[in-house]
Design a protein around this motif. Structure first.
Motif, mmCIF file in Angstrom:
data_model
loop_
_atom_site.group_PDB
_atom_site.id
_atom_site.type_symbol
_atom_site.label_atom_id
_atom_site.label_comp_id
_atom_site.label_asym_id
_atom_site.label_seq_id
_atom_site.Cartn_x
_atom_site.Cartn_y
_atom_site.Cartn_z
ATOM 1 N N SER A 251 0.827 -1.213 0.000
ATOM 2 C CA SER A 251 0.000 0.000 0.000
ATOM 3 C C SER A 251 0.857 1.257 0.000
ATOM 4 N N VAL A 252 1.916 1.241 0.813
ATOM 5 C CA VAL A 252 2.841 2.384 0.860
ATOM 6 C C VAL A 252 3.520 2.557 -0.497
ATOM 7 N N ALA A 253 3.882 1.447 -1.129
ATOM 8 C CA ALA A 253 4.537 1.489 -2.445
ATOM 9 C C ALA A 253 3.627 2.139 -3.490
ATOM 10 N N ALA A 254 2.313 1.928 -3.380
ATOM 11 C CA ALA A 254 1.357 2.526 -4.323
ATOM 12 C C ALA A 254 1.314 4.048 -4.172
ATOM 13 N N ILE A 255 1.428 4.530 -2.925
ATOM 14 C CA ILE A 255 1.460 5.986 -2.683
ATOM 15 C C ILE A 255 2.752 6.578 -3.241
ATOM 16 N N VAL A 256 3.866 5.874 -3.020
ATOM 17 C CA VAL A 256 5.161 6.309 -3.553
ATOM 18 C C VAL A 256 5.091 6.395 -5.079
ATOM 19 N N GLN A 257 4.495 5.394 -5.713
ATOM 20 C CA GLN A 257 4.381 5.383 -7.177
ATOM 21 C C GLN A 257 3.514 6.545 -7.669
ATOM 22 N N GLY A 258 2.446 6.852 -6.929
ATOM 23 C CA GLY A 258 1.593 7.993 -7.278
ATOM 24 C C GLY A 258 2.368 9.296 -7.253
ATOM 25 N N ALA A 259 3.229 9.453 -6.230
ATOM 26 C CA ALA A 259 4.063 10.658 -6.126
ATOM 27 C C ALA A 259 5.068 10.725 -7.284
ATOM 28 N N LYS A 260 5.626 9.577 -7.649
ATOM 29 C CA LYS A 260 6.567 9.531 -8.786
ATOM 30 C C LYS A 260 5.860 9.926 -10.083
ATOM 31 N N ASN A 261 4.641 9.456 -10.261
ATOM 32 C CA ASN A 261 3.863 9.786 -11.466
ATOM 33 C C ASN A 261 3.640 11.294 -11.587
ATOM 34 N N VAL A 262 3.323 11.925 -10.446
ATOM 35 C CA VAL A 262 3.094 13.375 -10.443
ATOM 36 C C VAL A 262 4.386 14.118 -10.770
ATOM 37 N N LEU A 263 5.492 13.681 -10.178
ATOM 38 C CA LEU A 263 6.785 14.329 -10.446
ATOM 39 C C LEU A 263 7.194 14.190 -11.910
ATOM 40 N N GLU A 264 6.888 13.039 -12.504
ATOM 41 C CA GLU A 264 7.231 12.808 -13.916
ATOM 42 C C GLU A 264 6.451 13.734 -14.850
ATOM 43 N N LYS A 265 5.241 14.157 -14.423
ATOM 44 C CA LYS A 265 4.408 15.030 -15.256
ATOM 45 C C LYS A 265 4.638 16.518 -14.967
ATOM 46 N N THR A 266 5.481 16.819 -13.978
ATOM 47 C CA THR A 266 5.700 18.204 -13.565
ATOM 48 C C THR A 266 6.676 18.924 -14.500
ATOM 49 N N PRO A 267 6.353 20.154 -14.939
ATOM 50 C CA PRO A 267 7.270 20.923 -15.785
ATOM 51 C C PRO A 267 8.639 21.105 -15.111
ATOM 52 N N PRO A 268 9.738 21.105 -15.896
ATOM 53 C CA PRO A 268 11.101 21.159 -15.341
ATOM 54 C C PRO A 268 11.356 22.312 -14.370
ATOM 55 N N GLU A 269 10.844 23.513 -14.684
ATOM 56 C CA GLU A 269 11.091 24.675 -13.809
ATOM 57 C C GLU A 269 10.468 24.468 -12.427
ATOM 58 N N LEU A 270 9.287 23.868 -12.420
ATOM 59 C CA LEU A 270 8.620 23.620 -11.133
ATOM 60 C C LEU A 270 9.314 22.487 -10.382
ATOM 61 N N SER A 271 9.860 21.519 -11.123
ATOM 62 C CA SER A 271 10.612 20.423 -10.498
ATOM 63 C C SER A 271 11.818 20.967 -9.743
ATOM 64 N N ALA A 272 12.477 21.956 -10.337
ATOM 65 C CA ALA A 272 13.639 22.579 -9.692
ATOM 66 C C ALA A 272 13.235 23.247 -8.379
ATOM 67 N N ASP A 273 12.051 23.898 -8.385
ATOM 68 C CA ASP A 273 11.553 24.536 -7.148
ATOM 69 C C ASP A 273 11.280 23.499 -6.061
ATOM 70 N N ILE A 274 10.745 22.337 -6.472
ATOM 71 C CA ILE A 274 10.400 21.286 -5.507
ATOM 72 C C ILE A 274 11.661 20.729 -4.847
ATOM 73 N N ILE A 275 12.746 20.611 -5.614
ATOM 74 C CA ILE A 275 14.013 20.138 -5.037
ATOM 75 C C ILE A 275 14.466 21.110 -3.939
ATOM 76 N N ASP A 276 14.294 22.422 -4.188
ATOM 77 C CA ASP A 276 14.697 23.441 -3.207
ATOM 78 C C ASP A 276 13.763 23.486 -2.000
ATOM 79 N N ARG A 277 12.466 23.420 -2.269
ATOM 80 C CA ARG A 277 11.467 23.595 -1.205
ATOM 81 C C ARG A 277 11.102 22.299 -0.499
ATOM 82 N N GLY A 278 11.255 21.176 -1.193
ATOM 83 C CA GLY A 278 10.861 19.886 -0.636
ATOM 84 C C GLY A 278 9.374 19.627 -0.809
ATOM 85 N N ILE A 279 8.925 18.523 -0.260
ATOM 86 C CA ILE A 279 7.516 18.102 -0.341
ATOM 87 C C ILE A 279 6.913 18.158 1.061
#
Length: 331
Positions: A251-279
């Protein structure tokens, strides 16, 4: 004389209500107990929750919400009516306006059901907002700037994952796995491994007291009691953190996969912000020990637990009620 605007976090596991000018005035389980024959409401919230598995056949205890949406319309209406009547927020001549949250990706039919239930329970107007957006505001995130903010809101029925920027959701995913799923996983594991039948309340107790998502993060044990499947007699067994971690692993793995899916669809500039700000991690399910560590390790991004994970959504409704005063007047 006058009604008050209220914000509702209508969750699968808990209902939290914010009354404008008063703050959070109700935090109770999403359960209603009714008389089987007449349908009369006997209890709602904590009192009804205590009846689960203990009530006679003449009393029915119901969880009317499932996976973040209404599973039983009539029972949801009765539960909301009981809560709103208890708070006394209806005016002598007017009804309250309600801001209510729903998961991302809900259908128009599901959204309409939430709206109708709120209106039938005594609302004059109902405004719907997406849960991760409201949770992000409640967690203190500034989502109105042109920069990326990522939130994972793990409730009772759904895990809502979203990247927000400029006040809107850029990418999102709703996974129908959350705190209640963990409870069911634990219940089934105890049944399979220890040949012991336990109830929902005991499974939730195990999760809260010895549960962990990160193997080895904590080493605890808990003595539990239930019914022996072989003899039918009462029996006690000991459950460990390692056993819980194994039972909820998929079940935890399914949540992790969902988060990965969202990150894969995120525009590069916003991805850079997420690395700085965290989740930011919110919701009652986020309180599971080691979940933040596991997510950080799997996603390769810092993960922070909100200050009050359980109260983020309802706190967000309070902030939005204040900021939306002019919008309410226009509608």
């Amino acid at each position: 004389m006058f009604s008050k605007d209220i914000g509702i976090d209508l969750g699968t596991a808990n209902v939290l209500i914010h009354v404008k000018g008063k703050g959070v005035v109700l935090d109770e389980p999403s359960v209603v107990a009714v008389e089987e024959k007449t349908g009369r409401v006997l209890a709602a919230g904590a009192e009804a929750h205590r009846m689960i598995g203990r009530a006679p056949g003449t009393i029915k205890t119901v969880r009317p919400m499932k996976d973040g949406v209404i599973a039983d319309f009539d029972m949801t209406e009765k539960m909301l009516t009981a809560f709103i009547d208890r708070l006394g927020v209806k005016g002598f001549l007017s009804k309250p306006r309600i801001l209510i949250c729903c998961p991302v990706k809900v259908t128009a039919v599901e959204q309409k059901a939430i709206q109708d239930a709120a209106i039938k329970s005594g609302a004059r107007r109902v405004y719907i907002e997406e849960e991760p957006k409201v949770a992000a505001i409640g967690a203190g995130m500034d989502i109105y700037q042109p920069s990326g903010n990522m939130i994972i809101d793990i409730g009772g029925g759904t895990s809502d994952i979203a990247v927000l920027s400029m006040g809107g959701i850029v990418t999102s995913e709703s996974v129908k796995i959350a705190g209640n799923t963990f409870d069911r996983d634990i219940l089934q594991a105890v049944k399979k491994n220890d040949r012991l039948l336990i109830g929902e309340a005991t499974a939730e107790q195990i999760k809260k007291e010895v549960g962990t998502a990160f193997p080895g993060a904590q080493v605890k044990t808990l003595d539990i009691r239930g019914r022996d499947l072989a003899t039918g007699l009462p029996k006690a067994v000991t459950v460990s953190s390692a056993q819980v971690a194994e039972s909820i692993r998929e079940s935890v793995a399914a949540i992790v996969q969902g988060a990965k899916n969202v990150l894969e669809k995120t525009p590069p500039e916003l991805s850079a912000d997420i690395i700085d700000r965290g989740i930011t991690l919110t919701g009652g399910g986020a309180l599971l020990d080691g979940l933040d560590k596991l997510l950080a390790e799997e996603l390769k991004v810092p993960v922070y637990l909100a200050e009050d994970p359980l109260g983020c959504v309802v706190a967000g409704t309070g902030i939005m009620l204040d900021s939306r005063k002019t919008n309410f007047q226009k509608k």
